[in-house]
Design a protein around this motif. Structure first.
Motif, PDB file in Angstrom:
ATOM      1  N   UNK B   5       0.863  -1.361  -0.074  1.00 45.06           N
ATOM      2  CA  UNK B   5      -0.186  -0.012   0.069  1.00 45.06           C
ATOM      3  C   UNK B   5       0.798   1.160  -0.066  1.00 45.06           C
ATOM      4  N   UNK B   6       1.796   1.025   0.801  1.00 50.80           N
ATOM      5  CA  UNK B   6       2.631   2.353   0.797  1.00 50.80           C
ATOM      6  C   UNK B   6       3.907   2.027   0.778  1.00 50.80           C
ATOM      7  N   UNK B   7       4.628   2.420  -0.396  1.00 51.89           N
ATOM      8  CA  UNK B   7       6.227   2.101  -0.495  1.00 51.89           C
ATOM      9  C   UNK B   7       7.148   2.290   0.388  1.00 51.89           C
ATOM     10  N   UNK B   8       6.838   3.418   1.213  1.00 49.67           N
ATOM     11  CA  UNK B   8       7.847   3.884   2.253  1.00 49.67           C
ATOM     12  C   UNK B   8       7.672   3.030   3.387  1.00 49.67           C
ATOM     13  N   UNK B   9       6.722   2.249   3.647  1.00 52.19           N
ATOM     14  CA  UNK B   9       6.441   1.591   4.932  1.00 52.19           C
ATOM     15  C   UNK B   9       7.325   0.143   4.895  1.00 52.19           C
ATOM     16  N   UNK B  10       7.632  -0.358   5.953  1.00 51.74           N
ATOM     17  CA  UNK B  10       8.370  -1.372   5.898  1.00 51.74           C
ATOM     18  C   UNK B  10       7.693  -2.385   5.767  1.00 51.74           C
ATOM     19  N   UNK B  11       8.058  -3.481   4.977  1.00 56.47           N
ATOM     20  CA  UNK B  11       7.209  -4.755   4.533  1.00 56.47           C
ATOM     21  C   UNK B  11       8.161  -5.826   5.094  1.00 56.47           C
ATOM     22  N   UNK B  12       7.729  -6.628   6.146  1.00 56.42           N
ATOM     23  CA  UNK B  12       8.516  -7.756   7.019  1.00 56.42           C
ATOM     24  C   UNK B  12       8.377  -8.976   5.883  1.00 56.42           C
ATOM     25  N   UNK B  13       9.352  -9.572   6.204  1.00 52.81           N
ATOM     26  CA  UNK B  13       9.408 -11.115   5.843  1.00 52.81           C
ATOM     27  C   UNK B  13       8.970 -11.993   6.698  1.00 52.81           C
ATOM     28  N   UNK B  14       8.109 -12.867   6.440  1.00 55.43           N
ATOM     29  CA  UNK B  14       7.724 -14.082   7.382  1.00 55.43           C
ATOM     30  C   UNK B  14       7.768 -15.429   6.823  1.00 55.43           C
ATOM     31  N   UNK B  15       8.067 -16.107   7.702  1.00 52.46           N
ATOM     32  CA  UNK B  15       8.549 -17.567   7.136  1.00 52.46           C
ATOM     33  C   UNK B  15       7.408 -18.270   8.139  1.00 52.46           C
ATOM     34  N   UNK B  16       6.571 -19.292   7.358  1.00 52.40           N
ATOM     35  CA  UNK B  16       5.665 -20.131   7.950  1.00 52.40           C
ATOM     36  C   UNK B  16       5.763 -21.395   8.072  1.00 52.40           C
ATOM     37  N   UNK B  17       6.018 -22.164   9.056  1.00 52.46           N
ATOM     38  CA  UNK B  17       6.275 -23.571   9.079  1.00 52.46           C
ATOM     39  C   UNK B  17       4.769 -24.375   9.285  1.00 52.46           C
ATOM     40  N   UNK B  18       4.275 -25.080   8.305  1.00 51.68           N
ATOM     41  CA  UNK B  18       2.863 -25.645   8.502  1.00 51.68           C
ATOM     42  C   UNK B  18       2.928 -26.783   8.326  1.00 51.68           C
ATOM     43  N   UNK B  19       1.827 -27.613   8.813  1.00 51.37           N
ATOM     44  CA  UNK B  19       1.867 -29.024   8.423  1.00 51.37           C
ATOM     45  C   UNK B  19       0.856 -29.441   7.023  1.00 51.37           C
ATOM     46  N   UNK B  20       1.237 -30.282   6.483  1.00 52.56           N
ATOM     47  CA  UNK B  20       0.667 -30.469   5.160  1.00 52.56           C
ATOM     48  C   UNK B  20      -0.890 -30.668   5.318  1.00 52.56           C
ATOM     49  N   UNK B  21      -1.502 -31.128   6.320  1.00 57.23           N
ATOM     50  CA  UNK B  21      -2.890 -31.834   6.102  1.00 57.23           C
ATOM     51  C   UNK B  21      -3.966 -30.806   6.516  1.00 57.23           C
ATOM     52  N   UNK B  22      -3.479 -30.042   7.598  1.00 58.91           N
ATOM     53  CA  UNK B  22      -4.640 -29.014   8.102  1.00 58.91           C
ATOM     54  C   UNK B  22      -4.243 -27.673   7.474  1.00 58.91           C
ATOM     55  N   UNK B  23      -3.055 -27.137   8.055  1.00 59.74           N
ATOM     56  CA  UNK B  23      -2.755 -25.705   7.487  1.00 59.74           C
ATOM     57  C   UNK B  23      -2.523 -25.302   6.110  1.00 59.74           C
ATOM     58  N   UNK B  24      -1.630 -26.302   5.665  1.00 58.91           N
ATOM     59  CA  UNK B  24      -1.524 -26.195   4.179  1.00 58.91           C
ATOM     60  C   UNK B  24      -2.593 -26.227   3.481  1.00 58.91           C
ATOM     61  N   UNK B  25      -3.461 -27.190   3.568  1.00 56.65           N
ATOM     62  CA  UNK B  25      -4.855 -27.536   2.925  1.00 56.65           C
ATOM     63  C   UNK B  25      -5.622 -26.130   3.251  1.00 56.65           C
ATOM     64  N   UNK B  26      -5.533 -25.724   4.603  1.00 60.10           N
ATOM     65  CA  UNK B  26      -6.654 -24.522   4.896  1.00 60.10           C
ATOM     66  C   UNK B  26      -5.938 -23.293   4.044  1.00 60.10           C
ATOM     67  N   UNK B  27      -4.575 -23.186   3.798  1.00 57.22           N
ATOM     68  CA  UNK B  27      -4.073 -22.283   2.990  1.00 57.22           C
ATOM     69  C   UNK B  27      -4.559 -22.280   1.729  1.00 57.22           C
TER      70      UNK B  27
END
Lengths: 318, 167, 674
Positions: B5-27
């Motif tokens: 939205x705002x080029x000047x704002x800080x954009x963080x990098x996040x790593x997600x560790x998720x399980x294959x059956x629930x959260x990956x499928x939810x995503x």
């Protein structure tokens, strides 16, 4: 417990006995009522019919004041005030843009941390104390608990009890030693604010309520709303038919006060249009027994309200 | 809704560790439902939260992540019956290490997202991103000098998280 | 040196609209070890797969990354393509740039950046993949069917007719389920018992079906093709081998006033009973809670309080001392068909989040009943022998009010779904009523009439047009007894007027809920369920009878509200799936299993303690002379399911999960840091 107190205009006017009785029963029930400084009208009956913004801003102002004055809950004994306060809080919670507008209008932050509480809710939270201190249990008194339309609805706003089949008032009445009767018009509308504009409708609606309570065998009607009280008590002369006895209409706090052994004058029972003397005398005559036994609690109205005789069988379904 | 939205704002990098059956499928479901969300999260797929070694999280921060999400099946709903319970217990211990490392807790998000909770996954992603964005970039582990070694007789701190003591 | 090929899919517009696929292919092509990187419109198409095969052949690829949709969608497709070109299939992986990227972001630049990251992560992983061989396991060609309602019966018969051995477990004393309670069925008005009982008998007599009534599944171990199921045989107190079902014991029983479950508490039964005359098996069971003998025992009486049934039984089949027994069965597949129960209308609710309708008087007004109770009143085998009489005083009701959507479609009560069958059975009830009471008036309060199905809408029209049911669109606010009548206060939303009806009886069409205890069974089977407790199917459209646990299938109303035709269709579909599974001699399983490095393992066996499957075994390591050096952990690949909890637990990192090794995951994490 310290609770913010929002009497609203009716408790300073037509419903002074609600104010008086509530202030009287508060100390024995461990409540410290702290009136919110500089409170204003909640906007009931007129504001929400004319301006949505105003109908939210007025209660929001009072909630914001309560918050500033260090309260986390605000007792609004009038059902209409309670409903407006709760509705405003709900509206702001559901609409971020409205929340911003409201803060602009109020000129103060409105974090909406204060929870509005109604009369029934607050009394029900103190059932243990009430049972313990009910030195004059109202044994044998049959009470029709009348919720009216504003106390439990809409359900997403007033979520303290089941919107169609509430039990909390009956629980309080049971704790006073009286017996709640099973009847069916306990959630019907009394006509409310149409008292002046369309008196005919109010008479029709309120009469149905009165008739139903009477045929269920009630000795009195318990209410938790000044508007209902006004329609059922002040107007009762117009409701009863020739030869019919009048039915006293008491605020729940007055019933609680009687059970706590407070005298009628303190509770404002002399201010009623329908004479309460006979009922009070009956209560006084009841054995000033030891504080109610900590027996099994007959909490559900269904259990407490088994039809007393086969004659009353017509009213068993509520 | 959008990450840039705002080029000047800080954009963080996040790593997600998720399980294959629930959260990956939810995503996956969030995708199928076209639920728009912040674009700051990169998912690493694992069979089960039980497979997630706390050191993965430490490593992610070491390698420049500003935040980490760990998400798997709800308790009692694990595809492998009990992997998520082991994970939960493991991360309860891991929290002590987080404090030791000086990581603000807000940078790590633990959640349960089931295969049917696409909507919840979006909330987890957006909330975690907003939180980490507010915290600013992660700039290494501060205060890494060791605390005083406990006096003799006191139990020594266990430096190996997730190392044993599973039950 | 790795030679990785990367294929970026546009998925038509699905990815290409938000992700610059050419830029992704270009950027990834610059990574060390990537020797081939292209983008293409549809990678899953034949020409797309041909691109992969061609590149493997021409460029000698050692790994393939397909940047496309979710691996749950197409991993198998692309692995097969890679395998077809001679590459080990497990050297092929997918980067999910559709569900996890293009579909959830609008900003093209941010989405493309993210797609590049996601592809790079997988490239780094694939560089460290090793060839794996699929695991082959034998299949036990027997099936377990849980639930003996119409769905379970159909599944069992289809399976057995298809040549498979079947174990059918039913927790009630008889099979038949709810269908056996119904009087007639929509949309044909067939007699329910007439079409069901022949099937029940068929189950009983089928040489390949082992019927286990009055039994419950206690524990399940194992995996597809090789389940070990522990079944609890509840004590009937009647020896099944001796009983011939003569019924003398029931005649002799002194306890005659137990509310009958089969008659929905409208009728009575004895303490030793068969639920209904057509029960299969026709063997009674003693209800120990109500039996005089057992009550006497519970009170500590030394003398037998009763023994009439034992005296009456000529074959000596009554066995008061019988206890629950446990039986173990080995099966290759499981069909869950546990059915439904009705939402409870009153204040007491079985689960948090559910609320009742206290204002409808159910339970306090005897003439307010639910749909199943109406079925029993209308049924020829019911407590009134098919005469429609109201419960309070046995009078013929001249006016019945039917309320639809009691519970269903009411988020305030905690059930937001449509129960699907109520519109149809209410229409059926009005017709049955009119056929039995010709001058009866039926009024139906409805929200919508949902009659989608073959012959369904015609059926509801028939109720109105031929049998004179009056449909009022609106809700009812209160039901109470007023003298002899049941007052119904409602609102007609089409006319905008309040409606007050003096009814003789009120029938509530209550919502369907999954059976109590389904959550526990689902957990036993490791299948997922939704927030209402309905079993989740693996895919709502393409895999409707599979669950997310391989080898476990679902049929009927335990998956969602279902009517009989739906339940039967699902049951047959599940049976077909199971038979398809059984047509293989061996099953192939992904080789995502743990392996132990015996040289590193110190034998602490933390892995053994955390393994949910008991896959970790002890292995002795000996020197050449046979001296025991140490005992180490060893993973049985046939039992391991590949969760990897052991690896995260192992202090010395001597156990590795194939396909998800530490090396691979750290490579992924590191790849994100670039």
């Amino acid at each position: 417990m310290r609770v913010g107190y929002y009497p609203g205009c009716s408790l300073h006017g037509t419903a002074r006995e609600l104010d008086e009785s509530l202030r009287a029963v508060a100390p024995p029930l461990g409540l410290e009522l702290v009136e919110v400084n500089d409170w204003s009208c909640c906007g009931a009956t007129s504001a929400h019919a004319t301006s949505h913004l105003l109908s939210v801003a007025l209660p929001a102002r009072n909630l914001a004041l309560a918050e500033e004055q260090g309260h986390d809950q605000l007792l609004a004994p009038c059902a209409a005030c309670y409903n407006r306060l709760a509705s405003a809080r709900h509206a702001v919670a559901c609409d971020a843009a409205l929340a911003e507008t409201i803060e602009d209008v109020l000129g103060r932050p409105f974090p909406s941390t204060v929870a509005p509480r109604n009369l029934v809710e607050v009394l029900r939270a103190r059932l243990d104390l009430l049972r313990e201190r009910a030195v004059r249990p109202l044994t044998g008194l049959k009470v029709a608990c009348y919720y009216g339309c504003l106390l439990v609805r809409p359900s997403e706003v007033c979520s303290f009890d089941d919107p169609e089949d509430p039990v909390s008032m009956e629980e309080v009445v049971t704790a006073t030693g009286a017996t709640p009767v099973a009847w069916r018009r306990r959630l019907d509308c009394c006509g409310g604010a149409f008292s002046v504009a369309r008196t005919g409708s109010v008479v029709r609606l309120s009469r149905a309520i009165l008739d139903d309570a009477r045929s269920a065998g009630a000795d009195a009607i318990a209410v938790a709303c000044p508007m209902c009280h006004s329609n059922l008590d002040f107007r009762q002369k117009a409701l009863v038919r020739r030869g019919e006895a009048e039915l006293p209409v008491l605020y729940l706090s007055e019933l609680v006060g009687l059970a706590l052994g407070l005298d009628a004058e303190t509770l404002g029972l002399g201010r009623h249009f329908v004479d309460t003397k006979a009922l009070v005398e009956r209560a006084l005559a009841s054995k000033p027994g030891p504080a109610a036994k900590p027996g099994p609690r007959p909490s559900a109205p269904a259990a407490a309200a088994k039809p007393a005789s086969p004659a009353a069988a017509g009213t068993e379904a509520v | 809704m959008n990450a840039t939205l705002d080029k000047t704002s800080f954009e963080p990098r996040l790593t997600a560790f998720v399980c294959n059956w629930c959260t990956y499928t939810g995503a996956d479901l969030a995708g199928t439902s076209r639920l728009q969300m912040d674009a700051n999260v990169r998912i690493v797929r694992l069979p089960c939260t039980g497979r997630i070694d706390p050191l993965f999280i430490v490593k992610a921060f070491e390698r420049g992540a500003d935040g980490v999400i760990v998400s798997g099946c709800h308790p009692a709903d694990c595809h492998y019956t009990s992997g998520n319970y082991h994970a939960r217990r493991r991360f309860a211990f891991f929290k002590e290490l987080i404090e030791f490392l000086g990581l603000p807790e807000g940078r790590i998000t633990f959640s349960w997202v089931s295969a049917s909770e696409g909507q919840k996954w979006r909330e987890v992603v957006n909330d975690a991103t907003a939180r980490v964005r507010a915290l600013g970039p992660f700039s290494g582990y501060p205060g890494t000098e060791l605390p005083a070694w406990p006096a003799a007789g006191a139990p020594a701190p266990n430096p190996a998280p997730g190392g044993g003591g599973e039950r | 040196m790795a030679r990785i090929g990367v294929f970026v899919c546009h998925c038509g517009e699905n990815i290409g609209r938000t992700v610059d696929c050419a830029r992704v292919a270009g950027e990834i092509g610059k990574l060390p070890g990537v020797v081939h990187s292209v983008d293409y419109k549809y990678m899953c198409s034949d020409p797309g797969q041909a691109l992969i095969k061609q590149a493997i052949a021409e460029k000698g690829l050692t790994g393939v990354v397909v940047s496309a949709c979710s691996p749950h969608m197409h991993e198998r497709t692309f692995r097969r393509a890679a395998g077809g070109a001679g590459l080990n299939p497990f050297l092929c992986e997918m980067a999910n740039i559709r569900e996890h990227c293009s579909w959830i972001h609008e900003d093209r630049e941010a989405a493309t950046d993210k797609a590049i990251d996601l592809a790079r992560v997988i490239v780094e992983k694939v560089k460290r993949n090793v060839p794996l061989e699929t695991i082959r396991i034998p299949v036990e060609k027997r099936a377990l069917v849980i639930g003996g309602g119409i769905a379970g019966i159909q599944a069992a018969l289809d399976l057995a007719d298809g040549g498979a051995e079947v174990v059918l477990v039913e927790k009630e004393p008889s099979i038949g389920g709810h269908m056996s309670q119904l009087s007639e069925t929509f949309p044909t008005l067939d007699c329910s018992q007439c079409i069901l009982t022949p099937r029940m008998v068929e189950v009983y007599q089928h040489p390949r079906i082992r019927l286990m009534a009055y039994c419950e599944v206690d524990a399940v171990e194992g995996y597809i093709g090789n389940f070990k199921v522990t079944i609890r045989q509840k004590a009937r107190s009647v020896d099944e081998t001796k009983c011939n079902g003569c019924g003398a014991c029931q005649k002799a029983c002194v306890v005659k006033n137990v509310p009958s479950e089969f008659d929905e508490r409208l009728g009575k039964r004895t303490a030793i009973y068969v639920p209904f005359p057509q029960a299969v098996p026709n063997i009674p069971v003693i209800d120990r809670e109500h039996c005089a003998y057992f009550k006497g025992r519970a009170r500590g009486m030394k003398k037998d309080a009763c023994g009439k049934c034992k005296e009456a039984c000529a074959r000596g089949a009554i066995d008061f001392a019988q206890e629950d027994r446990f039986v173990t069965e080995k099966v290759g597949a499981i069909v869950v068909a546990t059915g439904y129960e009705l939402y409870s209308i009153g204040k007491d609710q079985p689960a948090a989040g559910l609320k009742g309708y206290g204002e409808y008087g159910y339970g306090t007004v005897p003439d307010v009943i639910d749909g199943l109770q109406f079925e029993r009143l209308a049924s020829a085998s019911g407590p009134t022998a098919g005469k429609l009489l109201r419960p309070s005083d046995g009078k013929v009701p001249k006016k019945i009010v039917f309320l639809q959507c009691v519970g269903s479609r009411d988020p305030a009560k905690g059930i937001d779904y449509c129960s699907k069958v109520c519109c149809m059975y209410v229409a059926k009830h009005t017709m049955l009523y009119r056929h039995k009471v010709h001058d009866g008036e039926a009024t139906v309060f409805y929200m919508d009439v949902r009659a989608a199905g073959k012959g369904y809408d015609e059926f509801t029209r028939r109720a109105v047009e031929e049998d004179g049911a009056v449909y009022v669109r609106g809700r009812v606010s209160r039901v109470y007894r007023d003298g002899d009548v049941v007052k119904v206060l409602g609102f007609d939303t089409l006319n905008g007027t309040p409606v007050e009806i003096d009814a003789d009886m009120v029938v509530l069409a209550t919502a369907m809920r999954p059976r109590k205890g389904i959550e526990k069974l689902a957990q036993t089977l490791s299948v997922s369920y939704d927030r209402h407790g309905f079993i989740n199917e693996a895919h709502p459209k393409l895999r409707p009878v599979e669950t997310n646990t391989a080898g476990v299938f679902v049929a009927g109303a335990c998956q969602a509200p279902r009517d009989i035709p739906d339940s039967v269709a699902m049951a047959s579909a599940a049976a077909a799936k199971v038979l398809g599974l059984f047509s293989n001699e061996m099953l192939e399983r992904e080789p995502t299993v743990a392996r132990v490095d015996a040289a590193l393992c110190a034998g602490c066996f933390h892995c053994e303690r955390v393994c949910p499957y008991g896959a970790v075994e002890h292995k002795e390591v000996r020197d050449r002379k046979g001296n025991l050096l140490k005992v180490v952990a060893d993973v049985n690949p046939g039992v391991c399911q590949g969760c990897g909890t052991c690896q995260a637990t192992c202090p010395s990192k001597s156990v590795e999960l194939m396909g998800f090794t530490d090396e691979q995951i750290y490579a992924e994490v590191n790849a994100l840091a670039l």
